[in-house]
Design a protein around this motif. Structure first.
Motif, PDB file in Angstrom:
ATOM      1  N   ASN A 191       0.838  -1.229  -0.013  1.00 16.54           N
ATOM      2  CA  ASN A 191       0.131  -0.155   0.053  1.00 16.54           C
ATOM      3  C   ASN A 191       0.919   1.171  -0.070  1.00 16.54           C
ATOM      4  O   ASN A 191       1.571   1.534   0.775  1.00 16.54           O
ATOM      5  CB  ASN A 191      -1.115  -0.143   1.121  1.00 16.54           C
ATOM      6  N   VAL A 192       0.814   1.996  -1.094  1.00 14.48           N
ATOM      7  CA  VAL A 192       1.555   3.257  -1.073  1.00 14.48           C
ATOM      8  C   VAL A 192       0.703   4.431  -0.440  1.00 14.48           C
ATOM      9  O   VAL A 192       1.418   5.043   0.666  1.00 14.48           O
ATOM     10  CB  VAL A 192       1.978   3.649  -2.540  1.00 14.48           C
ATOM     11  N   PHE A 193      -0.354   4.735  -0.759  1.00 21.17           N
ATOM     12  CA  PHE A 193      -1.267   5.591  -0.170  1.00 21.17           C
ATOM     13  C   PHE A 193      -2.488   5.025   0.156  1.00 21.17           C
ATOM     14  O   PHE A 193      -2.694   3.890  -0.220  1.00 21.17           O
ATOM     15  CB  PHE A 193      -1.480   6.792  -0.948  1.00 21.17           C
ATOM     16  N   VAL A 194      -3.350   5.397   0.995  1.00 19.91           N
ATOM     17  CA  VAL A 194      -4.730   4.638   1.176  1.00 19.91           C
ATOM     18  C   VAL A 194      -5.468   4.337  -0.142  1.00 19.91           C
ATOM     19  O   VAL A 194      -5.690   5.066  -0.958  1.00 19.91           O
ATOM     20  CB  VAL A 194      -5.546   5.508   2.053  1.00 19.91           C
ATOM     21  N   PRO A 237     -12.470  -0.045  -9.692  1.00 17.61           N
ATOM     22  CA  PRO A 237     -11.703   0.650  -8.857  1.00 17.61           C
ATOM     23  C   PRO A 237     -11.850   0.125  -7.321  1.00 17.61           C
ATOM     24  O   PRO A 237     -12.699   0.038  -6.734  1.00 17.61           O
ATOM     25  CB  PRO A 237     -12.522   2.009  -8.668  1.00 17.61           C
ATOM     26  N   PHE A 238     -10.611  -0.304  -6.933  1.00 15.73           N
ATOM     27  CA  PHE A 238     -10.452  -1.096  -5.514  1.00 15.73           C
ATOM     28  C   PHE A 238     -10.214  -0.389  -4.614  1.00 15.73           C
ATOM     29  O   PHE A 238      -9.877   1.090  -4.850  1.00 15.73           O
ATOM     30  CB  PHE A 238      -9.481  -2.363  -5.631  1.00 15.73           C
ATOM     31  N   GLY A 239     -10.426  -0.619  -3.250  1.00 13.31           N
ATOM     32  CA  GLY A 239     -10.037   0.117  -2.160  1.00 13.31           C
ATOM     33  C   GLY A 239      -9.149  -0.507  -1.195  1.00 13.31           C
ATOM     34  O   GLY A 239      -8.445  -1.194  -1.498  1.00 13.31           O
ATOM     35  N   CYS A 240      -9.781  -0.374   0.212  1.00 17.39           N
ATOM     36  CA  CYS A 240      -9.047  -1.095   1.297  1.00 17.39           C
ATOM     37  C   CYS A 240      -9.586  -2.482   1.736  1.00 17.39           C
ATOM     38  O   CYS A 240      -9.484  -2.730   2.794  1.00 17.39           O
ATOM     39  CB  CYS A 240      -9.043  -0.101   2.611  1.00 17.39           C
ATOM     40  N   THR A 241     -10.133  -3.091   0.721  1.00 15.95           N
ATOM     41  CA  THR A 241     -10.819  -4.304   1.286  1.00 15.95           C
ATOM     42  C   THR A 241     -10.363  -5.448   0.175  1.00 15.95           C
ATOM     43  O   THR A 241     -10.235  -5.319  -1.093  1.00 15.95           O
ATOM     44  CB  THR A 241     -12.305  -4.425   1.343  1.00 15.95           C
ATOM     45  N   GLY A 242      -9.995  -6.662   0.740  1.00 15.99           N
ATOM     46  CA  GLY A 242      -9.705  -7.836  -0.207  1.00 15.99           C
ATOM     47  C   GLY A 242     -10.944  -7.926  -1.046  1.00 15.99           C
ATOM     48  O   GLY A 242     -12.101  -8.028  -0.341  1.00 15.99           O
ATOM     49  N   PHE A 245      -6.298  -6.923  -1.311  1.00 16.01           N
ATOM     50  CA  PHE A 245      -6.140  -5.871  -0.980  1.00 16.01           C
ATOM     51  C   PHE A 245      -6.525  -5.285   0.343  1.00 16.01           C
ATOM     52  O   PHE A 245      -7.158  -5.938   0.982  1.00 16.01           O
ATOM     53  CB  PHE A 245      -7.051  -4.855  -1.979  1.00 16.01           C
ATOM     54  N   GLY A 246      -5.697  -4.363   0.972  1.00 18.34           N
ATOM     55  CA  GLY A 246      -6.055  -4.125   2.459  1.00 18.34           C
ATOM     56  C   GLY A 246      -5.125  -2.918   2.650  1.00 18.34           C
ATOM     57  O   GLY A 246      -4.093  -2.353   2.097  1.00 18.34           O
ATOM     58  N   CYS A 247      -5.512  -1.917   3.636  1.00 16.06           N
ATOM     59  CA  CYS A 247      -4.828  -0.575   3.831  1.00 16.06           C
ATOM     60  C   CYS A 247      -4.254  -0.584   5.174  1.00 16.06           C
ATOM     61  O   CYS A 247      -4.498  -1.159   5.869  1.00 16.06           O
ATOM     62  CB  CYS A 247      -5.768   0.469   3.718  1.00 16.06           C
TER      63      CYS A 247
END
Length: 155
Positions: A47-50, A121-126, A151-153
């Protein structure tokens, strides 16, 4: 007469059930507009940024917040079919559906493969990606193929 030929051609193409052969996911890099190599289940997504990821070990990596999902559908070489691919994206933890997308299958290559692309577009969840296909004129979908993207933040 041409309408009859189109109907005959379409009905002859619809007799073979199509199925998903493979799912592949690649990050879409924001600076250059290029894609990462295919994400493997053993890759560590850093993770580079959220919500922006790079694949650790990819020295040319850039931030990304979108993934290209490539669904490969085969047919015997020289054959063709009309149909569609359905992609279901669910949250790995909550099992909640995040997206359900459908796309028509395009032309098949000489080798008998058609690639159907989806952007997500993904986010902070697998997420779990599950794809299935069906031939026009056949009501049931094929068995599905799936893969998970971890994926995860973090801080």
């Amino acid at each position: 007469m041409p309408l009859l030929l189109c109907w005959v051609s379409a009905s002859s193409l619809a007799k073979e059930q199509i199925a998903v052969d493979a799912i592949e996911a690649k990050l879409f890099y924001q600076y250059s507009g290029r894609f990462s190599s295919a994400i493997r289940s053993t890759d560590f997504l850093n993770n580079v940024f959220v919500g922006e990821y790079i694949i650790e070990g990819d020295t040319k990596a850039e931030p990304a917040d979108t993934v290209l999902i490539d669904v490969a559908v085969p047919m015997p070489p020289g054959k063709d079919a009309f149909g569609e691919v359905e992609l279901l994206i669910t949250d790995l933890k909550t099992k909640r559906t995040l997206a359900r997308m459908q796309h028509d299958i395009g032309k098949f290559s000489e080798a008998g493969v058609s690639h159907v692309a989806f952007l997500f577009p993904f986010g902070c969840t697998g997420v779990r990606l599950e794809a299935r296909a069906k031939t026009a004129g056949i009501p049931a979908y094929s068995a599905s193929k799936w893969m998970s993207l971890p994926f995860g933040c973090g801080e």
